[in-house]
Design a protein around this motif. Sequence first.
Motif, mmCIF file in Angstrom:
data_model
loop_
_atom_site.group_PDB
_atom_site.id
_atom_site.type_symbol
_atom_site.label_atom_id
_atom_site.label_comp_id
_atom_site.label_asym_id
_atom_site.label_seq_id
_atom_site.Cartn_x
_atom_site.Cartn_y
_atom_site.Cartn_z
ATOM 1 N N ALA A 11 0.831 -1.203 0.000
ATOM 2 C CA ALA A 11 0.000 0.000 0.000
ATOM 3 C C ALA A 11 0.867 1.255 0.000
ATOM 4 O O ALA A 11 0.598 2.217 -0.738
ATOM 5 N N ARG A 12 1.926 1.241 0.804
ATOM 6 C CA ARG A 12 2.813 2.411 0.866
ATOM 7 C C ARG A 12 3.578 2.593 -0.437
ATOM 8 O O ARG A 12 3.739 3.716 -0.928
ATOM 9 N N GLU A 13 4.069 1.489 -1.001
ATOM 10 C CA GLU A 13 4.839 1.585 -2.243
ATOM 11 C C GLU A 13 3.962 2.028 -3.406
ATOM 12 O O GLU A 13 4.419 2.773 -4.281
ATOM 13 N N VAL A 14 2.708 1.581 -3.415
ATOM 14 C CA VAL A 14 1.796 2.012 -4.478
ATOM 15 C C VAL A 14 1.485 3.495 -4.339
ATOM 16 O O VAL A 14 1.324 4.211 -5.339
ATOM 17 N N GLN A 15 1.414 3.993 -3.113
ATOM 18 C CA GLN A 15 1.248 5.431 -2.915
ATOM 19 C C GLN A 15 2.431 6.192 -3.505
ATOM 20 O O GLN A 15 2.263 7.238 -4.147
ATOM 21 N N ARG A 16 3.616 5.665 -3.296
ATOM 22 C CA ARG A 16 4.804 6.291 -3.892
ATOM 23 C C ARG A 16 4.728 6.257 -5.403
ATOM 24 O O ARG A 16 5.058 7.247 -6.083
ATOM 25 N N LEU A 17 4.290 5.131 -5.953
ATOM 26 C CA LEU A 17 4.185 5.019 -7.401
ATOM 27 C C LEU A 17 3.151 5.990 -7.945
ATOM 28 O O LEU A 17 3.377 6.649 -8.975
ATOM 29 N N ASN A 18 2.011 6.097 -7.265
ATOM 30 C CA ASN A 18 0.988 7.047 -7.701
ATOM 31 C C ASN A 18 1.501 8.477 -7.646
ATOM 32 O O ASN A 18 1.152 9.310 -8.486
ATOM 33 N N ALA A 19 2.336 8.763 -6.633
ATOM 34 C CA ALA A 19 2.917 10.108 -6.539
ATOM 35 C C ALA A 19 3.844 10.370 -7.722
ATOM 36 O O ALA A 19 3.857 11.480 -8.288
ATOM 37 N N LEU A 20 4.622 9.349 -8.090
ATOM 38 C CA LEU A 20 5.513 9.509 -9.246
ATOM 39 C C LEU A 20 4.719 9.712 -10.528
ATOM 40 O O LEU A 20 5.023 10.590 -11.338
ATOM 41 N N LEU A 21 3.687 8.874 -10.708
ATOM 42 C CA LEU A 21 2.857 9.005 -11.902
ATOM 43 C C LEU A 21 2.065 10.306 -11.877
ATOM 44 O O LEU A 21 1.882 10.942 -12.912
ATOM 45 N N GLY A 22 1.621 10.679 -10.669
ATOM 46 C CA GLY A 22 0.827 11.896 -10.550
ATOM 47 C C GLY A 22 1.601 13.147 -10.909
ATOM 48 O O GLY A 22 1.030 14.118 -11.406
ATOM 49 N N GLY A 23 2.926 13.137 -10.664
ATOM 50 C CA GLY A 23 3.729 14.299 -11.031
ATOM 51 C C GLY A 23 3.718 14.526 -12.527
ATOM 52 O O GLY A 23 3.502 15.653 -13.006
ATOM 53 N N GLY A 24 3.935 13.462 -13.290
ATOM 54 C CA GLY A 24 3.893 13.596 -14.741
ATOM 55 C C GLY A 24 2.504 13.925 -15.240
ATOM 56 O O GLY A 24 2.334 14.742 -16.150
ATOM 57 N N ALA A 25 1.487 13.300 -14.632
ATOM 58 C CA ALA A 25 0.114 13.584 -15.029
ATOM 59 C C ALA A 25 -0.247 15.034 -14.733
ATOM 60 O O ALA A 25 -0.964 15.679 -15.500
ATOM 61 N N GLY A 26 0.267 15.557 -13.601
ATOM 62 C CA GLY A 26 0.004 16.951 -13.263
ATOM 63 C C GLY A 26 0.570 17.910 -14.290
ATOM 64 O O GLY A 26 -0.077 18.901 -14.659
ATOM 65 N N LEU A 27 1.770 17.627 -14.774
ATOM 66 C CA LEU A 27 2.366 18.473 -15.810
ATOM 67 C C LEU A 27 1.542 18.444 -17.086
ATOM 68 O O LEU A 27 1.323 19.483 -17.733
ATOM 69 N N LEU A 28 1.081 17.249 -17.467
ATOM 70 C CA LEU A 28 0.257 17.138 -18.667
ATOM 71 C C LEU A 28 -1.065 17.867 -18.488
ATOM 72 O O LEU A 28 -1.574 18.495 -19.426
ATOM 73 N N ARG A 29 -1.629 17.797 -17.276
ATOM 74 C CA ARG A 29 -2.880 18.515 -17.016
ATOM 75 C C ARG A 29 -2.661 20.023 -17.134
ATOM 76 O O ARG A 29 -3.497 20.732 -17.718
ATOM 77 N N GLN A 30 -1.573 20.517 -16.560
ATOM 78 C CA GLN A 30 -1.290 21.945 -16.650
ATOM 79 C C GLN A 30 -1.117 22.374 -18.101
ATOM 80 O O GLN A 30 -1.599 23.441 -18.515
ATOM 81 N N PHE A 31 -0.450 21.525 -18.879
ATOM 82 C CA PHE A 31 -0.284 21.843 -20.299
ATOM 83 C C PHE A 31 -1.638 21.866 -20.995
ATOM 84 O O PHE A 31 -1.921 22.743 -21.808
ATOM 85 N N GLY A 32 -2.498 20.882 -20.661
ATOM 86 C CA GLY A 32 -3.821 20.837 -21.270
ATOM 87 C C GLY A 32 -4.667 22.040 -20.903
ATOM 88 O O GLY A 32 -5.373 22.602 -21.752
ATOM 89 N N VAL A 33 -4.620 22.444 -19.627
ATOM 90 C CA VAL A 33 -5.376 23.624 -19.209
ATOM 91 C C VAL A 33 -4.857 24.873 -19.925
ATOM 92 O O VAL A 33 -5.650 25.695 -20.413
ATOM 93 N N GLY A 34 -3.542 25.023 -19.992
ATOM 94 C CA GLY A 34 -2.967 26.164 -20.704
ATOM 95 C C GLY A 34 -3.370 26.175 -22.163
ATOM 96 O O GLY A 34 -3.699 27.230 -22.729
ATOM 97 N N LEU A 35 -3.347 24.993 -22.780
ATOM 98 C CA LEU A 35 -3.752 24.900 -24.180
ATOM 99 C C LEU A 35 -5.220 25.254 -24.347
ATOM 100 O O LEU A 35 -5.613 25.930 -25.313
ATOM 101 N N GLY A 36 -6.056 24.824 -23.380
ATOM 102 C CA GLY A 36 -7.481 25.140 -23.439
ATOM 103 C C GLY A 36 -7.734 26.633 -23.307
ATOM 104 O O GLY A 36 -8.563 27.202 -24.031
ATOM 105 N N VAL A 37 -7.035 27.276 -22.371
ATOM 106 C CA VAL A 37 -7.184 28.724 -22.206
ATOM 107 C C VAL A 37 -6.730 29.453 -23.461
ATOM 108 O O VAL A 37 -7.383 30.403 -23.938
ATOM 109 N N LEU A 38 -5.599 29.018 -24.019
ATOM 110 C CA LEU A 38 -5.103 29.631 -25.255
ATOM 111 C C LEU A 38 -6.092 29.442 -26.392
ATOM 112 O O LEU A 38 -6.359 30.372 -27.170
#
Length: 415
Positions: free
Chosen positions: A271-298
């Motif tokens: 459970a703890r290691e999967v939380q770490r993995l989700n955090a790692l994946l979530g960082g990249g997903a967060g960047l893609l989300r920010q890019f998508g939001v910026g693209l949407g605003v543009l």
Amino acid sequence: MTGRVNTPRLVLAGLARRPLTWLFHGLLLGLAGGLLLAVSLVQTAAETRLQRDLGGVDLVVGAEGGGLQLVMSALLQADAPTGIIPAEVWTDLARDPQVAAAVPVAMGDSVGDVRIVGTTPAYADLYGGDVAAGRWWTGGMEAVLGAAAAQRLGLAPGDTFIGAHGEGPGTVAHADHPYTVVGVLAPTGTVLDRLALTSLDSVWSLHAAPGHSHDQSHDHDHGHDHAHDHAHADAPRQITAVLVDVRSPLAAVTLGPRLEAEPGLKVAQPAREVQRLNALLGGGAGLLRQFGVGLGVLAAGGFGLALTGALLARRREFALLKALGARPATLARLVLGEGLLLGAAGGVAGWALGRTVMAVTAAAEATPLALVPPPPGLADLLALLVPAGLGLVAALPALVVVLRLDPLAALENRS
């Protein structure tokens, strides 16, 4: 006048005057929405798969190494093993009063891209697996396949296959020791579906030959002489890891440090290691989300400017409508209708793009987790509604311009 205005027809006619411009802005808005939806779907599918594949396992005991790698390899079957440990670790844990279940895992072989796992039938119990066809093994060199593995390999009870040491290119086939398929499991939607299970004795008999390396964390390209496998049945028996289900939360806290005090052992909490993995994946997903939001605003900003410019170019048309008595509500329907239609078209395009990316990712097995596309949900609804809303918002500046338009000045071709 208001009742005689064919609003849908005028909206479509207005858009038809600059089709390439609106196609560009609609696709740009759709690209932003599609990116956001794809990221959300892939992350949801990954989190769902990870939770299912944990199988209620509280601890994973294996060789020294990284905790995340230990969980990824022994539990999620998505990484190289950290090493090997004596089989006595499993037997000792099975007798421990703090342990409800201890399931051994012995890896290192494969058939095609399917891993062969030496274990006991208790492994299937972790995921609620039942035999759908055939039976469990009763002797050596018998295997039970997961549903997806059987389909991928095209095997059924009674068929045979040759295992190979290692995975991927450079594997060495155990040509003299074929496995016989004696059972196929029902689908579970978990990692169990992708594996070929066999007895520990089968794995040990294959790897007891002289000169055979037991380092399972690396692939080997040297030859294997299996002529005297059974003559070396008394060789030290080793496994990759033990999957442990403890009787209480307190046992999970106390058992780990006690085991790690033993030389060469590592204990990981899935459970703890999967939380770490989700955090790692979530960082990249967060960047893609920010890019998508910026693209949407543009995209929304560009669409708003383009729509305002297009309506200014048609100011004589709107001035004529106002001069003929068109009410502000009618003009608002015309202007906002164009924005809503373009936004909705972008939303549909983005939804289709996001779902396509998810389907291609799952079909191509672009991740080691064998993702399954999530069913339609809130993310799909937002992917359709948000671009339509952005289209309406982007049309507001153009609406202000139209409502403030002086009919006489526009018809006289003055600003």
